[in-house]
Design a protein around this motif. Sequence first.
Motif, PDB file in Angstrom:
ATOM      1  N   GLY A  91      10.967  10.693  -4.873  1.00 29.08           N
ATOM      2  CA  GLY A  91      10.215  11.429  -4.077  1.00 29.08           C
ATOM      3  C   GLY A  91      11.040  12.918  -3.613  1.00 29.08           C
ATOM      4  O   GLY A  91      11.908  12.788  -4.058  1.00 29.08           O
ATOM      5  N   LYS A  92      10.407  13.706  -3.111  1.00 25.97           N
ATOM      6  CA  LYS A  92      10.853  14.915  -2.669  1.00 25.97           C
ATOM      7  C   LYS A  92      11.768  14.422  -1.420  1.00 25.97           C
ATOM      8  O   LYS A  92      11.348  13.648  -0.631  1.00 25.97           O
ATOM      9  N   ASN A  93      12.746  15.035  -1.355  1.00 26.64           N
ATOM     10  CA  ASN A  93      13.579  14.606  -0.085  1.00 26.64           C
ATOM     11  C   ASN A  93      14.795  15.749   0.193  1.00 26.64           C
ATOM     12  O   ASN A  93      14.886  16.547  -0.810  1.00 26.64           O
ATOM     13  N   PHE A  94      15.442  15.717   1.094  1.00 29.84           N
ATOM     14  CA  PHE A  94      16.119  16.510   1.560  1.00 29.84           C
ATOM     15  C   PHE A  94      17.438  16.865   0.505  1.00 29.84           C
ATOM     16  O   PHE A  94      17.973  17.901   0.435  1.00 29.84           O
ATOM     17  N   VAL A  95      18.018  15.527   0.077  1.00 30.57           N
ATOM     18  CA  VAL A  95      19.056  15.652  -1.111  1.00 30.57           C
ATOM     19  C   VAL A  95      18.750  16.665  -2.322  1.00 30.57           C
ATOM     20  O   VAL A  95      19.425  17.442  -2.461  1.00 30.57           O
ATOM     21  N   GLU A  96      17.657  16.273  -2.600  1.00 31.10           N
ATOM     22  CA  GLU A  96      17.064  17.044  -3.891  1.00 31.10           C
ATOM     23  C   GLU A  96      16.883  18.466  -3.574  1.00 31.10           C
ATOM     24  O   GLU A  96      17.163  19.198  -4.228  1.00 31.10           O
TER      25      GLU A  96
ATOM     26  N   ILE B 275       0.960  -1.136   0.106  1.00 32.87           N
ATOM     27  CA  ILE B 275       0.004  -0.082  -0.060  1.00 32.87           C
ATOM     28  C   ILE B 275       0.922   1.232   0.010  1.00 32.87           C
ATOM     29  O   ILE B 275       1.910   1.108   0.992  1.00 32.87           O
ATOM     30  N   GLY B 276       0.699   2.179  -0.881  1.00 33.57           N
ATOM     31  CA  GLY B 276       1.528   3.380  -0.979  1.00 33.57           C
ATOM     32  C   GLY B 276       2.645   2.913  -2.136  1.00 33.57           C
ATOM     33  O   GLY B 276       3.849   3.342  -1.736  1.00 33.57           O
ATOM     34  N   ALA B 277       2.201   2.264  -2.989  1.00 35.63           N
ATOM     35  CA  ALA B 277       3.290   1.846  -3.833  1.00 35.63           C
ATOM     36  C   ALA B 277       4.104   2.598  -4.615  1.00 35.63           C
ATOM     37  O   ALA B 277       5.026   2.542  -5.330  1.00 35.63           O
ATOM     38  N   ASP B 278       3.297   3.971  -5.052  1.00 40.27           N
ATOM     39  CA  ASP B 278       3.961   4.954  -5.811  1.00 40.27           C
ATOM     40  C   ASP B 278       4.547   6.089  -4.921  1.00 40.27           C
ATOM     41  O   ASP B 278       4.989   7.013  -5.708  1.00 40.27           O
ATOM     42  N   GLY B 279       4.977   5.948  -3.877  1.00 42.00           N
ATOM     43  CA  GLY B 279       5.690   7.017  -3.027  1.00 42.00           C
ATOM     44  C   GLY B 279       7.368   6.712  -3.257  1.00 42.00           C
ATOM     45  O   GLY B 279       7.606   5.610  -3.799  1.00 42.00           O
ATOM     46  N   MET B 280       7.957   7.532  -2.546  1.00 45.19           N
ATOM     47  CA  MET B 280       9.430   7.179  -2.550  1.00 45.19           C
ATOM     48  C   MET B 280       9.902   5.941  -2.144  1.00 45.19           C
ATOM     49  O   MET B 280      10.719   5.250  -2.507  1.00 45.19           O
ATOM     50  N   LEU B 281       9.437   5.477  -0.864  1.00 45.58           N
ATOM     51  CA  LEU B 281       9.766   4.233  -0.213  1.00 45.58           C
ATOM     52  C   LEU B 281       9.124   3.203  -1.169  1.00 45.58           C
ATOM     53  O   LEU B 281       9.694   2.116  -1.403  1.00 45.58           O
TER      54      LEU B 281
END
Length: 270
Positions: A157-162, A11-17
């Motif tokens: 996904g959006k994250n600190f590195v980007e 569930i949540g297959a399209d997220g960053m994780l």
Amino acid sequence: MVVGTIKTLIIGADGMLGFDLCKVFPDAVKLTHKDIDITDREQVLESIRKINPNLVINAAAYTDVEGCEDRQELAFMVNGYGPGYIAEACSEVGATLIHFSTDYVFNGSKKEYLEFDTPVDPINVYGRSKLLGEQKIAENLNDYRIIRISWLFGMHGKNFVETMLRLSGEMEQVKVVNDQFGKPTYTVDLANKIMEIVELKAGIYHVTNEGICSWYEFASAVISNTVPCTSEEFPMKARRPKYSVLVNTKTKSMRHWKEALKDYMKERNV
């Protein structure tokens, strides 16, 4: 449980994780927020009954820490009650649940937190909503693995590195706080850890890459034009814990976050 022979639902297959979990579990049934609304109890029960999985991996969450302050009801529904509904459905069909929580369930008053430490008074809505999720899962299901993670970064996904890379190109100097400490975690490494944890006993696990740093130190490993500042100099709507270091005592340690970051940077430049 032999992972290769079981029916898995993500569930949540399209997220960053979720994206990296789908690589580890390519044969899993994959649901996105368009397929299932985890805040709708009846829809959750019906969907999981129909799929009848042996293993459910819940990577769905409302992770915008600032946004949670403005949309508190949504935060508690998605991060709190939703996981409880999933746990209820897992109990009904006899499935194991893997669920991801956060370092922010702790208030930062200690320098390190073990799996056995009891979260008390999270200091922002996101942390409180995720703690509610942990509690609702435990109320509804015995066969669960709650995995607390921190400072997640991944390709999809959006994250600190980007964010740092973008700001570095837009600003002469990028101010980053140097008085909040945690452990960055790469989604690829985390996703690959799940098969190990499925085989372990029910309970709470802390899974991060090794190595403690401040946000400033993390940023400095990504870009060269960062300068340190204090949290007071960089006020935000949601308070952040000063220390949110998760100590892993139950599973094999993962590699240092700097090694993981090297792989991330190689992949994003392909």
